[in-house]
Write a protein that holds these residues in place. Structure first.
Motif, PDB file in Angstrom:
ATOM      1  N   HIS A   1       0.881  -1.162   0.000  1.00 43.83           N
ATOM      2  CA  HIS A   1       0.000   0.000   0.000  1.00 43.83           C
ATOM      3  C   HIS A   1       0.920   1.213   0.000  1.00 43.83           C
ATOM      4  O   HIS A   1       1.932   1.227   0.697  1.00 43.83           O
ATOM      5  N   TYR A   2       0.559   2.259  -0.715  1.00 44.29           N
ATOM      6  CA  TYR A   2       1.480   3.363  -0.958  1.00 44.29           C
ATOM      7  C   TYR A   2       0.881   4.693  -0.508  1.00 44.29           C
ATOM      8  O   TYR A   2      -0.333   4.872  -0.522  1.00 44.29           O
ATOM      9  N   ARG A   3       1.785   5.598  -0.126  1.00 44.04           N
ATOM     10  CA  ARG A   3       1.312   6.964  -0.002  1.00 44.04           C
ATOM     11  C   ARG A   3       0.897   7.405  -1.392  1.00 44.04           C
ATOM     12  O   ARG A   3       1.654   7.264  -2.352  1.00 44.04           O
TER      13      ARG A   3
ATOM     14  N   PRO B   1      -3.479   0.557  -4.462  1.00 43.47           N
ATOM     15  CA  PRO B   1      -3.626   0.498  -3.001  1.00 43.47           C
ATOM     16  C   PRO B   1      -2.908   1.660  -2.316  1.00 43.47           C
ATOM     17  O   PRO B   1      -1.770   1.990  -2.660  1.00 43.47           O
ATOM     18  N   THR B   2      -3.576   2.279  -1.360  1.00 40.89           N
ATOM     19  CA  THR B   2      -2.993   3.412  -0.649  1.00 40.89           C
ATOM     20  C   THR B   2      -2.998   3.151   0.850  1.00 40.89           C
ATOM     21  O   THR B   2      -3.694   2.268   1.357  1.00 40.89           O
TER      22      THR B   2
ATOM     23  N   PRO C   1      -5.715  10.672  -4.632  1.00 43.70           N
ATOM     24  CA  PRO C   1      -6.509   9.443  -4.560  1.00 43.70           C
ATOM     25  C   PRO C   1      -6.873   9.128  -3.108  1.00 43.70           C
ATOM     26  O   PRO C   1      -6.103   9.420  -2.190  1.00 43.70           O
ATOM     27  N   THR C   2      -8.013   8.533  -2.912  1.00 44.16           N
ATOM     28  CA  THR C   2      -8.501   8.260  -1.562  1.00 44.16           C
ATOM     29  C   THR C   2      -7.486   7.447  -0.763  1.00 44.16           C
ATOM     30  O   THR C   2      -6.999   6.412  -1.226  1.00 44.16           O
ATOM     31  N   VAL C   3      -7.167   7.936   0.431  1.00 38.75           N
ATOM     32  CA  VAL C   3      -6.299   7.187   1.337  1.00 38.75           C
ATOM     33  C   VAL C   3      -7.156   6.156   2.063  1.00 38.75           C
ATOM     34  O   VAL C   3      -8.200   6.495   2.635  1.00 38.75           O
ATOM     35  N   GLU C   4      -6.731   4.923   2.039  1.00 37.81           N
ATOM     36  CA  GLU C   4      -7.515   3.841   2.633  1.00 37.81           C
ATOM     37  C   GLU C   4      -7.322   3.811   4.149  1.00 37.81           C
ATOM     38  O   GLU C   4      -6.207   3.717   4.639  1.00 37.81           O
TER      39      GLU C   4
END
Length: 719
Positions: A429-431, A512-513, A458-461
């Motif tokens: 998962h990435y910034r 993925p964030t 992009p939405t941060v999960e």
């Protein structure tokens, strides 16, 4: 490192902002448990629940008959040094030698209100309850000794793990714990010491686990001796979140040492007698992959989507003569902790047991239970939180635990599942990447009438929420709402710039964030501080003078003044060498950076970093110094050279060979940390040191080259 005198404004002990309920558990040891945020009368401290009562405790402190203390906390040691800081607080309040205190992370447990290690909350939230609980234990030990000696409790003192009487009598804590556990009401008030009486807290102290770390005695997940546990690795798709179309494991199954091949949602797992055998068999698998949902996207597409979503300019405030605009682009970032994702799991029948370095063990338990089909009974999963080699937000996501549990159930054996560095870089998962537009509205005489920052991200999960089930549910069902709410609550502009507005536009991109050090501030705050320098250039004023004249916080002025004095700012420098400054107030702390950089070579070279931070009560100044130095190196890395590239849904970088984190040779020889203490509150540190370090470096480069950096990392060879 220097300390300024503390303010006398705070109440003694620094715990006036909260009240605590402490419970005493009668046993062969004295056990004190405290929970946060309860406004109850002190008499409630005498009400003792049964040892298995489901009270939402935040922490336990237990004193054994050997006189040693054990603090069990709902937080995980990730390398940030909380074990030492917690031990120091307990030792201070109990008047124990530091080496008589042990700190353990708690298993996932519904009785713990919050177990999330992140958002710089550990010491901010737990220092007060820790001090209160330890003070309560000390009061009960004194009371027990007073009963034994038939003297007034007020005449007794504690030192070096003993209760002492004026006539010379002494009793070690170990002799008193059983009697202390039976004390209903202490005869001395359980009030924490005022900081002016501290002899340990506030002094630079080496880590209590340093020897174990450097000698290899410290135990991480894959070091654990779980009987019969077999190595396991996973073959993963070439694109993010790709899936299996078909696979042939005939060759892999025939290889030496292979115990099993197991298809799982994230790929195909191989279990063998050794990791070498598992990796070899994994490479022998023949797999046809279906592309992931981002397979049509590359960097250029993502940047275009973000820029296109920034929207029209808002109307400027009245009397605006001209508007200054800045645009900034930040890349995806991998967290890249030194320890890759790993987990030991053992699934037996209707119960699963997992060991991993988790930033939220309760979320890990829920995810494992869901994967095993036990979503309604997560209590069937035991999660042991073990120390981890770095987290930075990455270990909120327990994919390794889910995979290990599925593989263990399939092979009927415990497994040690390890992600390779390539796995960690290319399937994490990435910034998120981001695009920013900042508008400064200027009036007559250089008046700043308005500041508008539109961040497109992009939405941060946040499916883990913020440590509790309710926010986790909202984070999973309404991720955009959670992300936007967190943005609104955390993003502030510390300057008097007229009408200030900041907004978030979320763009759905199927990559993925996760939160990253300082979450949104690692982009929003950095862009703001770079643009403040650009504003100073436009107004023909010194950037330090502009900040001083516009800052709303006295704490920020103090730390800015400290780095300016230590720099010193404005001193004569050779051509191509310049300084930059930046400030940040967040997590109940304030910080300023001054960075000196040389741009005369092929790549910018950082010569010097000066940091001043006000974190309130510095529990362990040495640990704070290490945290801030590490954050500065992280910021230097991502500002200059490190970033993730997306090529047709795949992450290009696979290791530190191409994810260009700075090496030791790039770290400046001078990296000073100064602590400026305004009061005795306990502020956050772990995330504090990244944003202003990145901005100060960018500002130094802009002053040296005459051009403001707008795209990061600056030395991006793959753009």
């Amino acid at each position: 490192m220097t300390d300024s005198p503390p303010s006398e404004a705070a109440a003694p002990g620094g715990v006036d902002r909260r009240r605590f309920l402490t419970w005493v558990v009668a046993s062969p040891a004295l056990m004190i448990a405290a929970r946060l945020g309860l406004d109850v009368p002190p008499a409630a401290a005498a009400e003792a629940p049964a040892p298995d009562a489901a009270a939402p405790f935040n922490l336990y402190i237990a004193l054994g008959t050997d006189g040693r203390a054990v603090a069990t906390l709902p937080r995980t040691e990730l390398g940030q040094g909380i074990t030492t800081a917690v031990a120091m607080l307990v030792a201070e309040e109990l008047d124990l030698p530091l080496d008589s205190v042990e700190v353990r992370s708690a298993d996932a447990d519904d009785r713990w209100l919050i177990q999330l290690t992140g958002l710089s909350t550990t010491m901010r939230y737990l220092a007060g309850p820790l001090r209160a609980a330890a003070a309560d234990a000390r009061s009960r030990l004194i009371t027990a000794a007073a009963h034994r000696w038939r003297v007034l409790a007020l005449t007794l003192t504690t030192a070096n793990g003993e209760v002492r009487a004026p006539d010379g009598r002494r009793s070690g804590y170990g002799e008193l714990v059983e009697a202390a556990a039976c004390v209903l009401l202490p005869e001395v008030l359980p009030v924490p010491k005022p900081p002016s009486q501290y002899t340990l807290v506030g002094r630079p102290t080496g880590r209590i686990d340093a020897r174990d770390i450097v000698t290899g005695a410290a135990r991480y997940a894959l070091d654990l001796d779980v009987p019969g546990a077999l190595p396991a690795v996973v073959a993963r798709p070439p694109t993010l979140r790709g899936s299996i179309q078909s696979f042939d494991a005939t060759g892999a199954r025939a290889m030496p040492g292979v115990v099993g091949v197991v298809p799982i949602p994230s790929g195909v797992a191989v279990v063998a007698q050794t990791f070498a055998q598992a990796f070899a068999a994994r490479d022998a698998l023949r797999i046809a992959w279906a592309p992931g949902p981002a397979a049509a996207l590359s960097d250029v597409d993502i940047r275009a989507r973000l820029r296109d979503a920034v929207g029209p300019r808002p109307l400027p405030p009245l009397l605006t003569i001209r508007t200054l605009e800045g645009r900034f682009d930040f890349p995806y970032l991998a967290h890249a902790p030194m320890e890759t994702q790993s987990c030991v799991a053992h699934v037996q029948g209707a119960h699963a047991e997992v060991w991993l370095g988790a930033q939220d063990p309760k979320f890990a338990r829920r995810e494992v239970a869901r994967a095993l089909g036990w979503e309604l009974t997560p209590q069937r999963v035991t999660v042991h939180a073990v120390r981890a080699g770095g987290g930075f937000g990455r270990r909120f996501f327990p994919e390794a635990a889910v995979e290990a549990a599925l593989v263990s159930r399939a092979v009927g054996r415990p497994v040690k599942l390890m992600w390779s560095r390539n796995d960690d870089m290319r399937h994490g998962h990435y910034r998120p990447a981001s695009h920013h537009r900042i508008l400064a509205s200027l009036g007559l005489g250089g008046a700043v009438l308005g500041w508008n920052h539109r961040a497109v991200i992009p939405t941060v999960e946040f499916p883990h929420g913020f440590g509790d089930v309710v926010t986790a549910l909202v984070g999973e069902v309404l991720p955009e709402v959670t992300s936007a709410t967190f943005f609104t609550l955390t993003q502030q502009v510390p300057y008097q710039f007229g009408f200030v507005s900041q907004g978030l536009t979320e763009v759905p991109i199927p990559i993925p964030t996760a939160s990253f050090r300082s979450v949104f501030t690692s982009q929003v705050g950095v862009a703001n501080e770079i643009f403040v320098d650009q504003l100073a250039r436009e107004l023909h004023v010194d950037p330090v003078d502009l900040r001083r004249s516009r800052l709303k916080s006295q704490r920020l002025r103090a730390v800015l003044n400290k780095v300016v004095a230590e720099g010193p700012w404005g001193r004569s420098l050779p051509p191509g060498v310049a300084q930059g400054v930046a400030v940040l107030e967040e997590w109940d702390s304030a910080i300023a950076h001054l960075v000196e950089v040389d741009v005369t070579g092929e790549v910018p070279r950082v010569l010097r970093v000066v940091i001043a931070a006000d974190v309130g009560l510095p529990i362990n100044p040495k640990g704070i110094e290490a945290q801030l130095q590490g954050a500065a190196v992280d910021a230097m890395s991502t500002t200059l050279s490190a970033g993730i590239h997306i090529d047709a849904g795949a992450v290009r970088e696979g290791s530190f060979a191409d994810y260009r984190w700075l090496r030791m040779k790039h770290v400046p020889s001078t990296l000073q940390v100064h602590l400026v203490r305004s009061d005795d509150r306990v502020g956050g540190v772990g995330e504090l040191g990244y944003p202003s370090a990145a901005a100060a470096l960018a500002n130094a480069i802009a002053r040296a080259k005459g051009t403001m950096p707008t795209r990061f990392p600056i030395l991006d060879e793959g753009a």
